[in-house]
Scaffold this active site. Structure first.
Site, short mmCIF file in Angstrom:
data_model
loop_
_atom_site.label_atom_id
_atom_site.label_comp_id
_atom_site.label_asym_id
_atom_site.label_seq_id
_atom_site.Cartn_x
_atom_site.Cartn_y
_atom_site.Cartn_z
N HIS A 132 2.33 -1.02 -2.66
CA HIS A 132 2.29 -0.47 -1.29
C HIS A 132 0.86 -0.49 -0.72
O HIS A 132 0.44 0.44 -0.03
CB HIS A 132 2.84 0.96 -1.26
CG HIS A 132 4.26 1.07 -1.69
ND1 HIS A 132 5.33 0.80 -0.86
CD2 HIS A 132 4.81 1.42 -2.88
CE1 HIS A 132 6.47 0.98 -1.52
NE2 HIS A 132 6.17 1.35 -2.75
N ASN B 144 11.80 4.57 0.35
CA ASN B 144 11.74 3.23 0.92
C ASN B 144 12.68 3.14 2.12
O ASN B 144 13.37 4.10 2.45
CB ASN B 144 12.15 2.18 -0.13
CG ASN B 144 11.10 1.99 -1.21
OD1 ASN B 144 9.91 1.89 -0.93
ND2 ASN B 144 11.54 1.94 -2.46
#
Length: 487
Positions: A56, A129
């Site tokens: 990420h 997510n």
């Protein structure tokens, strides 16, 4: 210099007389070591980047608030849900998973959804997510999976072979792979994605009852996606398309919103439900556990400084508040440790005290010293616990009810007896003909150059999910890819 302008100083507050010219021995002479400001500027520049997130790394964020619109106090005693109309400030960081900081926004990837709520009882972090499931269910496989998403140690290139080799040997990934390769694999923008807590968490109410819970954030902007060819054209013009869209819309007052909903399962239902409710590769069908309205999330303020408020932001599922807790979800259990540990490595032992991470509520603990201890706290005789010096003490009112656990300690085969195909097949059958054709084409393009034995192994998984799934991919492969024999 005008009196209205502040005087430039060193980091120690010493006034600077000349910030244009280095100190040298004569106009052409060598520089002098005593030019501290030159050394300070160069040394600071060398340290202006902290290590990027291992996963990420590329992200965008904005501040906003969660407004409660429905009463769910029967499920949770958390103060954030205490009354209708209650507002709680929050920070939401969106991200891609695989790419480095310089990666393009419009790549095919899962999007991270990391939320920090600054509640009256401390920070509550939800790390999820834009998909309700994940590629693996056992955290022992998480580092291996992430290695397949990063660069090959010899070529320094992303490897489609590594990805499909791992996925084809890990049937539990099929559900998430189907989502990733569908039209939702490339969102038009962060505003046009849903968010999910993904993991199973727990709620505890004022009577000490425990419930299992899933978190959903449904976009009010609608789900919008882009095709591979459009993404390629967009990346050629703008690698920061998602960042630009989020920033410019909030600046213009077009503030994105999401409806916050939950699924709730009574604690004892978990023992008799037909799937493992703590399996991160599975969803809870809405027909069994319907969505319950909670509130509205709005993003309405851009960060003032990206490094301070986005790059230094740190989210971890270890941050929970009374009324919200963990579950036996194995992936969640591992992330409780790994996320906080990643932040200690990346931005320092005292990362939670940085302004963007600091709770709005009081903080009292007995941590001492360590690198970057920048708060300059007052010394106290109460620097250990227990003590007789009026230091902070525990409060048993915040204890959770006991969690019923049984079983022998062992390494259990998480693939044995697990159905990894039904939910992936159900998702496939829900797709329109157009969506199925996109899925087939996206998979075929992503398999270009992958050795044939690996492709065949993956096709066998598609076949078990739905024969039409495998047939469609096989047909698309015949037109897109040249077969590659194993080396």
């Amino acid at each position: 210099m005008s009196d209205s302008k502040p005087i430039m100083t060193t980091t120690a507050g010493n006034p600077i007389a000349d910030n244009q010219n280095s100190l040298s021995a004569g106009p052409r002479g060598p520089l002098l070591m005593q030019d501290y400001q030159l050394l300070e500027k160069l040394a600071h520049q060398n340290r202006e980047r902290v290590p990027e997130r291992t996963v990420h790394a590329k992200g965008s964020a904005a501040f906003g608030q969660l407004t409660i619109t429905h009463d769910i106090t029967r499920y949770s005693k958390a103060a954030i849900f205490s009354e209708i109309g209650k507002e709680t400030e929050c920070l939401l960081r969106f991200s891609t998973v695989a790419g480095e900081q310089g990666a393009a926004d419009a790549e095919r990837d899962v999007r991270g959804w990391a939320l920090k709520f600054y509640t009256d009882e401390g920070n509550w972090d939800m790390v999820g997510n834009n998909t309700p499931v994940f590629f693996v269910r056992d955290p022992l496989k998480f580092p291996d999976f992430i290695h397949t998403q990063k660069r090959h140690p010899r070529t320094n290139l992303r490897s489609a072979t590594a990805m499909w080799d791992f996925w084809s040997l890990s049937p539990e990934s099929l559900h998430q792979v189907t989502i990733l390769m569908s039209d939702r694999g490339i969102p038009k923008s962060y505003r046009h994605t849903n968010g999910y807590g993904s993991h199973t968490y727990s709620f505890i109410n004022a009577e000490g009852e425990r419930f299992w819970v899933k978190f959903h954030f449904k976009t009010r902007q609608g789900i919008e996606t882009i095709r591979n060819e459009d993404a390629e054209a967009l990346i050629g013009k703008d690698r920061e398309s998602h960042q630009r869209d989020l920033y410019e819309n909030i600046e213009a007052g077009n503030c994105p919103k999401w409806d916050f909903k939950i699924q709730v399962m009574p604690e004892l239902d978990a023992e008799k439900y037909h799937i493992n409710p703590f399996d991160l590769t599975k969803v809870w069908p809405h027909s069994d556990y319907p969505l319950i309205d909670v509130g509205v999330l709005e993003l309405n303020r851009n960060p003032e400084n990206y490094f301070a408020e986005v790059e230094q932001s740190a989210f971890s599922p270890s941050n929970i508040v009374p009324g919200i807790g963990f579950s036996p979800d194995k992936m969640l259990q591992a992330r409780i440790f790994s996320y906080a540990d990643a932040h200690r490595y990346r931005i320092g032992t005292w990362y939670e005290a940085l302004p963007v991470n600091r709770p709005k509520s009081a903080v009292n603990h007995y941590h001492k010293d360590g690198q970057m201890h920048f708060m300059n706290p007052r010394s106290s005789d109460a620097y250990y616990e227990p003590n007789s010096m009026n230091g902070a003490v525990q409060d048993e009112r915040y204890a959770e009810p006991p969690l019923k656990i049984s079983g022998d300690a062992d390494r259990y085969n998480h693939r044995e007896g697990n159905d990894d195909y039904t939910q992936a097949g159900n998702l496939f059958r829900l797709m329109s003909d157009c969506q199925k054709q996109q899925l087939f084409g996206n998979i075929a393009a992503a398999m270009d150059g992958v050795p044939e034995p690996i492709v065949e192994r993956q096709l066998a998984h598609f076949e078990k999910a739905d024969p039409a799934y495998a047939a469609g991919v096989r047909e698309a492969l015949a037109t897109v890819c040249e077969p590659v024999t194993a080396q």
